[in-house]
Scaffold this motif. Sequence first.
Motif, PDB file in Angstrom:
ATOM      1  N   ILE A  89      31.366  30.654  31.440  1.00 61.23           N
ATOM      2  CA  ILE A  89      31.915  31.874  32.058  1.00 61.23           C
ATOM      3  C   ILE A  89      31.227  32.484  33.379  1.00 61.23           C
ATOM      4  CG2 ILE A  89      32.652  34.215  31.727  1.00 61.23           C
ATOM      5  CD1 ILE A  89      32.666  33.959  28.626  1.00 61.23           C
ATOM      6  N   PRO A  90      31.561  32.092  34.439  1.00 60.22           N
ATOM      7  CA  PRO A  90      30.633  32.255  35.706  1.00 60.22           C
ATOM      8  C   PRO A  90      30.574  33.793  35.865  1.00 60.22           C
ATOM      9  CG  PRO A  90      32.444  30.706  36.413  1.00 60.22           C
ATOM     10  CD  PRO A  90      32.750  31.283  34.665  1.00 60.22           C
ATOM     11  N   VAL A  91      29.436  34.190  36.269  1.00 56.67           N
ATOM     12  CA  VAL A  91      29.180  35.666  36.878  1.00 56.67           C
ATOM     13  C   VAL A  91      30.107  36.088  37.760  1.00 56.67           C
ATOM     14  CG1 VAL A  91      27.348  36.985  38.048  1.00 56.67           C
ATOM     15  CG2 VAL A  91      26.623  35.089  36.642  1.00 56.67           C
ATOM     16  N   LEU A  96      33.957  38.642  31.743  1.00 55.96           N
ATOM     17  CA  LEU A  96      32.806  39.159  31.202  1.00 55.96           C
ATOM     18  C   LEU A  96      31.786  39.223  32.445  1.00 55.96           C
ATOM     19  CD1 LEU A  96      30.954  39.494  28.616  1.00 55.96           C
ATOM     20  CD2 LEU A  96      30.302  37.098  28.634  1.00 55.96           C
ATOM     21  N   PRO A  97      31.821  40.187  33.235  1.00 57.49           N
ATOM     22  CA  PRO A  97      31.262  39.977  34.565  1.00 57.49           C
ATOM     23  C   PRO A  97      29.973  39.572  34.637  1.00 57.49           C
ATOM     24  CG  PRO A  97      32.364  41.906  34.330  1.00 57.49           C
ATOM     25  CD  PRO A  97      32.212  41.417  32.791  1.00 57.49           C
ATOM     26  N   SER A 114      26.936  36.487  26.185  1.00 57.52           N
ATOM     27  CA  SER A 114      26.640  37.163  27.541  1.00 57.52           C
ATOM     28  C   SER A 114      25.253  36.595  27.970  1.00 57.52           C
ATOM     29  CB  SER A 114      26.769  38.612  27.168  1.00 57.52           C
ATOM     30  OG  SER A 114      26.414  39.251  28.257  1.00 57.52           O
ATOM     31  N   ASN A 115      25.452  36.385  29.228  1.00 62.00           N
ATOM     32  CA  ASN A 115      24.129  35.880  29.977  1.00 62.00           C
ATOM     33  C   ASN A 115      23.096  37.197  29.996  1.00 62.00           C
ATOM     34  OD1 ASN A 115      24.967  33.560  30.835  1.00 62.00           O
ATOM     35  ND2 ASN A 115      25.232  34.415  32.707  1.00 62.00           N
ATOM     36  N   ASN A 116      23.430  38.431  29.554  1.00 61.23           N
ATOM     37  CA  ASN A 116      22.669  39.452  29.377  1.00 61.23           C
ATOM     38  C   ASN A 116      21.760  39.270  28.204  1.00 61.23           C
ATOM     39  OD1 ASN A 116      23.459  40.584  31.624  1.00 61.23           O
ATOM     40  ND2 ASN A 116      24.735  42.269  30.697  1.00 61.23           N
ATOM     41  N   ASN A 117      22.135  38.639  27.136  1.00 59.47           N
ATOM     42  CA  ASN A 117      21.305  38.430  25.908  1.00 59.47           C
ATOM     43  C   ASN A 117      21.805  37.241  25.246  1.00 59.47           C
ATOM     44  OD1 ASN A 117      19.711  38.296  23.621  1.00 59.47           O
ATOM     45  ND2 ASN A 117      20.647  40.061  22.935  1.00 59.47           N
ATOM     46  N   PHE A 159      38.983  40.373  24.753  1.00 55.43           N
ATOM     47  CA  PHE A 159      38.525  39.866  23.115  1.00 55.43           C
ATOM     48  C   PHE A 159      39.328  40.293  21.986  1.00 55.43           C
ATOM     49  CE2 PHE A 159      34.885  41.083  26.195  1.00 55.43           C
ATOM     50  CZ  PHE A 159      34.620  39.716  26.451  1.00 55.43           C
ATOM     51  N   GLU A 160      40.746  40.417  22.393  1.00 51.85           N
ATOM     52  CA  GLU A 160      41.649  40.501  21.360  1.00 51.85           C
ATOM     53  C   GLU A 160      42.828  39.350  21.620  1.00 51.85           C
ATOM     54  OE1 GLU A 160      42.708  44.378  20.466  1.00 51.85           O
ATOM     55  OE2 GLU A 160      40.806  45.077  20.273  1.00 51.85           O
TER      56      GLU A 160
END
Length: 173
Positions: A89-91, A96-97, A114-117, A159-160
């Motif tokens: 999933i690219p930034v 997923l931004p 997520s790249n955030n965690n 996500f649904e």
Amino acid sequence: QLLVHFPLDLLSFTSTSSHHRNAMYQLNQELYGHEGQVRAVTVREDGTIASGSWDNTARIWQINPESGVFGQTHMLARHSGWVVRIADIPVGSPVLPEGGLVTASYDNNLIVWSNNNISEPFKILSAHEKPVCSVSLTQDRSGILSASWDASAKLWKNFEVKTHFFGHSNAVW
């Protein structure tokens, strides 16, 4: 064991130029860490490599710019079945931004990371009744597509499940 091949001239392997399509490749290095067969691999937009294995994990590998050697940076270990497909999933993607990964597994689930965690699941997507054998992003990167041995494909938005695609008599790959 994951084998990494680069063009002899070490040009980007994401290029679509005719020069790269005809480039000779040589083994650059072998990546060790998985304890089962590697069944999925993708080169991420940031240049890292993500791999999935029959050891129920996905792993992220990053190149050391000084040595030119890839090393494992993260092990994503939340599936209870083989990880058989991975989608980057690219930034900046609407789905997923911050960017990340989606892994598909024989545990019937998709996991969004997520790249955030990246070490913890962001979302676990459960709607398939049998192993999930394919995953990709929609063309506009606003949704996730999955396919399964349950003879269905699904379009996920926010996500649904937004759409169920039925009609196949066998597994959808």
